[in-house]
Design a protein around this motif. Sequence first.
Motif, PDB file in Angstrom:
ATOM      1  N   VAL A 106      58.150  18.122  39.064  1.00 51.36           N
ATOM      2  CA  VAL A 106      57.556  17.454  38.186  1.00 51.36           C
ATOM      3  C   VAL A 106      58.423  16.951  37.150  1.00 51.36           C
ATOM      4  CG1 VAL A 106      55.662  17.684  36.389  1.00 51.36           C
ATOM      5  CG2 VAL A 106      55.768  19.190  38.000  1.00 51.36           C
ATOM      6  N   THR A 117      51.500  21.963  34.319  1.00 48.40           N
ATOM      7  CA  THR A 117      51.075  21.143  35.753  1.00 48.40           C
ATOM      8  C   THR A 117      51.634  22.306  36.911  1.00 48.40           C
ATOM      9  OG1 THR A 117      51.637  19.092  34.889  1.00 48.40           O
ATOM     10  CG2 THR A 117      51.577  19.532  37.511  1.00 48.40           C
ATOM     11  N   SER A 151      54.903  19.918  31.755  1.00 44.92           N
ATOM     12  CA  SER A 151      55.290  20.035  32.991  1.00 44.92           C
ATOM     13  C   SER A 151      55.436  21.551  33.729  1.00 44.92           C
ATOM     14  CB  SER A 151      56.838  19.996  33.267  1.00 44.92           C
ATOM     15  OG  SER A 151      57.653  20.617  32.434  1.00 44.92           O
TER      16      SER A 151
END
Length: 167
Positions: A106, A157, A154
């Motif tokens: 990411v 995610t 990140s």
Amino acid sequence: MRKEKRFCPLCGGNLEKIPLDGRIRLFCKECKNPVYENPVPATAAVVLNGEDHLLLVKRGMEPAKGAWCLPGGFVELDETPSHGAKRELQEETGLVGEVERLIDVVYEDSPFHGPLIIIGYHIIPCGGVLQAGDDAADAQYFSFTALPEVAFNSHQTIINKIARRNT
Ligand SMILES: [Zn+2]
């Protein structure tokens, strides 16, 4: 705030910004070298316990001091990303683990560190005793239904990718 490089890392000369290879780049007027800048690789470890609860660490340092996030950190020059993930896990939580799989890679533009590439691994713990260490102030397992707010987009995610498999 993120700081910009002002001096050449090779000769110490002043840097200027010039168009080069299709974008504005830093360039040293003294030694005539461009200073290429790239996202910095870092790791994040997803560790689950026997109840499928997720291991998080409370940050003891800025950025986001006091907030929770996945264990992880920057990859050192002489280690692979998976080794870096295992090392950071052990430093921050005391747990020794083996990489099960890559979850995701990411991009995040950190206001503090600048652009990063976060490499998220699922790590299976196989030893050690859970104890916060290094720059982690605390380390705890959380149910996916009761996760605290996570410091970095990140990391969220990466957590979302594994949460879909565990809820
Ligand atoms: Zn230079």
